[in-house]
Design an enzyme around this catalytic site. Structure first.
Site, PDB file in Angstrom:
ATOM      1  N   ASP A  93       0.880  -1.156   0.000  1.00 20.66           N
ATOM      2  CA  ASP A  93       0.000   0.000   0.000  1.00 20.66           C
ATOM      3  C   ASP A  93       0.933   1.226   0.000  1.00 20.66           C
ATOM      4  O   ASP A  93       2.123   1.101   0.290  1.00 20.66           O
ATOM      5  CB  ASP A  93      -0.872  -0.049   1.268  1.00 20.66           C
ATOM      6  CG  ASP A  93      -1.673   1.207   1.444  1.00 20.66           C
ATOM      7  OD1 ASP A  93      -2.329   1.638   0.473  1.00 20.66           O
ATOM      8  OD2 ASP A  93      -1.649   1.790   2.558  1.00 20.66           O
ATOM      9  N   LEU A  94       0.414   2.382  -0.330  1.00 20.21           N
ATOM     10  CA  LEU A  94       1.280   3.573  -0.397  1.00 20.21           C
ATOM     11  C   LEU A  94       1.130   4.483   0.830  1.00 20.21           C
ATOM     12  O   LEU A  94       2.039   4.606   1.645  1.00 20.21           O
ATOM     13  CB  LEU A  94       0.954   4.358  -1.681  1.00 20.21           C
ATOM     14  CG  LEU A  94       1.630   5.716  -1.803  1.00 20.21           C
ATOM     15  CD1 LEU A  94       3.121   5.574  -2.023  1.00 20.21           C
ATOM     16  CD2 LEU A  94       1.021   6.508  -2.945  1.00 20.21           C
ATOM     17  N   ASP A  95      -0.072   5.099   0.946  1.00 25.77           N
ATOM     18  CA  ASP A  95      -0.281   6.081   2.019  1.00 25.77           C
ATOM     19  C   ASP A  95      -0.185   5.403   3.382  1.00 25.77           C
ATOM     20  O   ASP A  95      -0.967   4.502   3.687  1.00 25.77           O
ATOM     21  CB  ASP A  95      -1.665   6.729   1.879  1.00 25.77           C
ATOM     22  CG  ASP A  95      -1.806   7.511   0.582  1.00 25.77           C
ATOM     23  OD1 ASP A  95      -0.972   8.392   0.336  1.00 25.77           O
ATOM     24  OD2 ASP A  95      -2.751   7.238  -0.189  1.00 25.77           O
ATOM     25  N   THR A 113       1.947  10.119   4.084  1.00 28.47           N
ATOM     26  CA  THR A 113       0.932  10.975   3.457  1.00 28.47           C
ATOM     27  C   THR A 113      -0.470  10.778   4.036  1.00 28.47           C
ATOM     28  O   THR A 113      -1.366  11.578   3.735  1.00 28.47           O
ATOM     29  CB  THR A 113       0.872  10.697   1.934  1.00 28.47           C
ATOM     30  OG1 THR A 113       0.921   9.280   1.755  1.00 28.47           O
ATOM     31  CG2 THR A 113       2.028  11.336   1.206  1.00 28.47           C
ATOM     32  N   LYS A 139      -9.141   5.150   5.857  1.00 29.67           N
ATOM     33  CA  LYS A 139      -7.859   4.695   5.309  1.00 29.67           C
ATOM     34  C   LYS A 139      -8.067   3.560   4.309  1.00 29.67           C
ATOM     35  O   LYS A 139      -8.749   2.585   4.615  1.00 29.67           O
ATOM     36  CB  LYS A 139      -6.929   4.250   6.442  1.00 29.67           C
ATOM     37  CG  LYS A 139      -6.411   5.415   7.248  1.00 29.67           C
ATOM     38  CD  LYS A 139      -5.381   4.953   8.280  1.00 29.67           C
ATOM     39  CE  LYS A 139      -4.841   6.157   9.038  1.00 29.67           C
ATOM     40  NZ  LYS A 139      -3.988   5.723  10.163  1.00 29.67           N
ATOM     41  N   SER A 143      -2.436   0.690  -4.315  1.00 28.68           N
ATOM     42  CA  SER A 143      -3.003   1.826  -3.587  1.00 28.68           C
ATOM     43  C   SER A 143      -4.265   2.310  -4.285  1.00 28.68           C
ATOM     44  O   SER A 143      -4.331   2.300  -5.516  1.00 28.68           O
ATOM     45  CB  SER A 143      -1.986   2.972  -3.564  1.00 28.68           C
ATOM     46  OG  SER A 143      -2.596   4.160  -3.120  1.00 28.68           O
ATOM     47  N   ALA A 144      -5.235   2.762  -3.482  1.00 32.04           N
ATOM     48  CA  ALA A 144      -6.462   3.333  -4.056  1.00 32.04           C
ATOM     49  C   ALA A 144      -6.214   4.732  -4.610  1.00 32.04           C
ATOM     50  O   ALA A 144      -7.072   5.305  -5.282  1.00 32.04           O
ATOM     51  CB  ALA A 144      -7.535   3.396  -2.975  1.00 32.04           C
ATOM     52  N   LYS A 203     -10.780  -1.641  -1.897  1.00 29.52           N
ATOM     53  CA  LYS A 203     -10.546  -2.348  -0.639  1.00 29.52           C
ATOM     54  C   LYS A 203     -11.795  -2.167   0.232  1.00 29.52           C
ATOM     55  O   LYS A 203     -12.399  -1.099   0.177  1.00 29.52           O
ATOM     56  CB  LYS A 203      -9.327  -1.753   0.073  1.00 29.52           C
ATOM     57  CG  LYS A 203      -8.032  -1.868  -0.737  1.00 29.52           C
ATOM     58  CD  LYS A 203      -6.906  -1.086  -0.049  1.00 29.52           C
ATOM     59  CE  LYS A 203      -5.694  -1.010  -0.974  1.00 29.52           C
ATOM     60  NZ  LYS A 203      -4.576  -0.215  -0.435  1.00 29.52           N
ATOM     61  N   GLU A 231       0.234  -3.258   4.692  1.00 26.77           N
ATOM     62  CA  GLU A 231      -0.922  -2.344   4.798  1.00 26.77           C
ATOM     63  C   GLU A 231      -0.989  -1.639   6.149  1.00 26.77           C
ATOM     64  O   GLU A 231      -0.624  -2.211   7.166  1.00 26.77           O
ATOM     65  CB  GLU A 231      -2.219  -3.161   4.667  1.00 26.77           C
ATOM     66  CG  GLU A 231      -2.872  -3.093   3.320  1.00 26.77           C
ATOM     67  CD  GLU A 231      -3.456  -1.742   2.965  1.00 26.77           C
ATOM     68  OE1 GLU A 231      -3.536  -0.852   3.833  1.00 26.77           O
ATOM     69  OE2 GLU A 231      -3.833  -1.565   1.798  1.00 26.77           O
ATOM     70  N   ASP A 232      -1.505  -0.409   6.143  1.00 26.31           N
ATOM     71  CA  ASP A 232      -1.737   0.290   7.417  1.00 26.31           C
ATOM     72  C   ASP A 232      -3.229   0.433   7.719  1.00 26.31           C
ATOM     73  O   ASP A 232      -3.591   1.032   8.722  1.00 26.31           O
ATOM     74  CB  ASP A 232      -1.100   1.691   7.398  1.00 26.31           C
ATOM     75  CG  ASP A 232      -1.824   2.635   6.465  1.00 26.31           C
ATOM     76  OD1 ASP A 232      -2.235   2.198   5.363  1.00 26.31           O
ATOM     77  OD2 ASP A 232      -2.004   3.813   6.832  1.00 26.31           O
TER      78      ASP A 232
END
Ligand code: BG6
Ligand code: MG
Length: 215
Positions: A7-9, A15, A43, A114-115, A145, A169-170
């Protein structure tokens, strides 16, 4: 294990806080109070769905037309992208660069699930795009997600089956998506926040490529 899905953020980039700031500003403007606890459920969720959740939370969903909500989502994104202007390679979260460089040395492919439509832009700003074999385009998804589709596509980009990869993932929605396709899930955060993760860490500096490929 033969590949990593990120995942990114909140996993690669610091971010997630900017998404929260931009949503909070918009929510304040329309008279809805949101806090960090509520933000947990935004999130990993797409821009449009996040806005729908905020409006429902404030009992205001019925007051806005489709056009108005589209304009609100656009406004939030403009504020978010303005906040990203300051982003630099230092905003990669701890351990990220070292982990990606190590994966490259071991010839283990990495992909981004990432979304966010800003993912390629953010990876460029952080100077880490070259480490990725692919980025799933959220525009290609039929479901966001917690549906596993994005993680299945990320594994496909590496020509792997989901159970041959590890997902990071966060967000709870992300952990649910990873587990929904039989992928090994590493949560970044706390085990109270990330139910069902196979392992929970604070950040990527706590794991090595060497140990994970042996799983
Ligand atoms: C996810 C974030 O990565 O991307 C969400 O966790 C965000 O908070 C979603 O809503 C969509 O991002 P964007 O940048 O396309 O609005
Ligand atoms: Mg995230």
């Amino acid at each position: 294990m033969k590949g990593f899905v990120f995942d990114l953020d909140g996993v690669l980039a610091d971010t997630a806080k900017y998404h929260y700031i931009a949503w909070k500003r918009l929510a304040d403007e329309i008279g809805i109070q949101i806090d960090e606890a509520f933000n947990e459920q935004l999130k990993g969720i797409s821009r449009q769905e996040s806005l729908e959740r905020i409006l429902e939370y404030g009992n205001k969903a019925a007051f806005f037309s489709k056009q108005e909500t589209a304009a609100m989502a656009e406004k939030k994104n403009q504020q978010y992208v303005e906040l990203l202007d300051e982003l630099s390679p230092e905003d990669a979260l701890p351990g990220v660069r070292e982990f990606l460089a190590s994966a490259q040395q071991y010839n283990i492919p990495c992909t981004v699930a990432s979304a966010s439509k800003s993912a390629p832009f953010i990876l460029d700003k952080l100077g880490i795009r070259e480490y990725f074999a692919g980025i799933v385009d959220p525009a290609d998804l039929t479901k966001g997600k917690p549906d596993p589709e994005i993680f299945i596509k990320a594994a496909q980009l590496m020509k792997l089956k989901p159970n041959e990869a590890i997902g990071f993932e966060d967000a709870q929605a992300g952990i649910d998506g990873i587990k929904g396709c039989g992928m090994y899930a590493i949560g970044l955060g706390t085990s109270e926040q990330l139910i069902g993760a196979d392992r929970v860490i604070r950040d990527l500096s706590e794991v090595t490529v060497e140990e994970l490929i042996c799983l």
